[in-house]
Design a protein around this motif. Structure first.
Motif, PDB file in Angstrom:
ATOM      1  N   GLU A  46       0.863  -1.188  -0.049  1.00 32.01           N
ATOM      2  CA  GLU A  46      -0.215   0.059   0.119  1.00 32.01           C
ATOM      3  C   GLU A  46       0.881   1.118  -0.141  1.00 32.01           C
ATOM      4  N   GLU A  49       2.128   1.929  -3.340  1.00 33.31           N
ATOM      5  CA  GLU A  49       1.226   2.440  -4.328  1.00 33.31           C
ATOM      6  C   GLU A  49       1.266   3.894  -4.214  1.00 33.31           C
ATOM      7  N   SER A  53       2.103   7.219  -6.763  1.00 33.64           N
ATOM      8  CA  SER A  53       1.299   8.050  -7.133  1.00 33.64           C
ATOM      9  C   SER A  53       2.067   9.313  -6.969  1.00 33.64           C
TER      10      SER A  53
END
Length: 163
Positions: A46, A49, A53
């Motif tokens: 997580e 990610e 981004s």
């Protein structure tokens, strides 16, 4: 042009920093896998990610700056092409250093990511090999009349390793 070059150097520096964070994240993922800590692995994935981004946002900023430097809407100028256009030695030297750092960081990141994927594939294959005898008995469990047959089934490599 000086302002854009300074801004470009800052963005490339941030991209390098994000690359370092991604390297640390991959190392933490590897450790979580080796220690069989699934919750930690999920947290790291997580986190990755989120870092990706942020990297995408940095890339958009970099493209906008490159477009302004090129004087067109074309954001495909490479850092090498920009360096050829820079007349000030100080800024060119800083951009060259950043270019080398970015190349080194992202080449290492690519190699580490490939290594992690290979580790996961290897572990997955070992798990499949260890568990496959458990899912396929050597002979039928039940006879034609519905009564249980005696059978012998191959021991799992995982079980054999514990004995």
């Amino acid at each position: 042009m000086t302002h854009e070059l300074t801004e470009l150097a800052a963005v490339v520096g941030e991209e390098i920093s994000l690359g370092q964070d991604l390297l640390e994240n991959l190392a933490a993922q590897r450790q979580a896998i080796l220690e069989w800590k699934i919750s930690s692995l999920i947290e790291r994935i997580e986190g990755r990610e989120s870092l990706l981004s942020n990297l995408g946002a940095m890339e958009e900023r970099r493209r906008a700056i490159v477009s302004r430097l090129g004087g067109t809407d074309d954001a495909t100028l490479s850092l090498t092409e920009i360096l050829c256009r820079v007349s000030q030695a100080d800024q060119a030297g800083e951009l060259q250093r950043l270019q080398a750092d970015a190349r080194r960081t992202y080449t290492r990141l690519q190699a580490e990511e490939k290594s992690l994927l290979n580790l996961m594939d290897n572990l997955l294959q070992h798990i499949r090999d260890a568990l496959s005898p458990l899912s396929r008995p050597d002979m039928r469990l039940y006879g034609e009349q519905g009564t249980s047959d005696s059978f012998t089934h191959a021991s799992s490599g995982l079980i054999q390793g514990k004995i």
